[in-house]
Design a protein around this motif. Structure first.
Motif: not given
Length: 150
Positions: A51-57, A79-80
């Motif tokens: 929904d927000t596009g927030e990610f962590s790899a 993150t981004g």
């Protein structure tokens, strides 16, 4: 009759739900029109809020390597916020410019180019340079690296 219908629905939908596995981090970035090579080999897991596009790899440890004349460093957590053709608020990726390590804060795909921004400056590279994932320690020159380290 209602119980039989419910049973039939469950038996037809259950195999579909069970076969639907989570895509890899590399598959997810391709969904947003980025090549797999923007991430190094070894991403072990990721979190994504679609929904927000927030990610962590996540990578097992800090990862560094050279590509052409650039030294890159990936933190163990990257993150981004990802959307089609854009990653902003990027944290965890640095590039060495002369003697300074600068954070890459944004990545934009513009046609067949990728623009990497450190805030005050940016550089464009052909998307063809990112068809493969670089490897920690040796980047894309791993055969040369393995020969020289043996």
């Amino acid at each position: 009759m209602g119980l039989l219908t419910l049973f039939i629905l469950i038996s037809f939908t259950a195999p579909i739900a069970l076969s639907d596995s989570n895509p890899s981090a590399y598959e997810v970035i391709q969904e947003y029109d980025f090549p797999v090579g923007i991430l190094p080999k070894g991403v072990t897991s990721y979190d994504l809020n679609r929904d927000t596009g927030e990610f962590s790899a996540y990578i097992n440890k800090t990862c560094s390597f050279s590509v052409d004349s650039y030294e890159l460093e990936y933190s163990s957590t990257i993150t981004g916020v990802i959307s089609k053709d854009r990653i902003n608020n990027l944290k965890g990726v640095k590039v060495k410019v002369i003697l300074l390590w600068l954070n890459i804060v944004e990545l934009v795909r513009d046609g067949n180019d990728l623009r990497f921004s450190v805030g005050i400056a940016s550089a464009d590279f052909s998307i063809n340079n990112f068809a493969e994932c670089p490897q920690c320690g040796c980047g894309f020159d791993c055969n040369d690296f393995l020969l020289s380290s043996s």
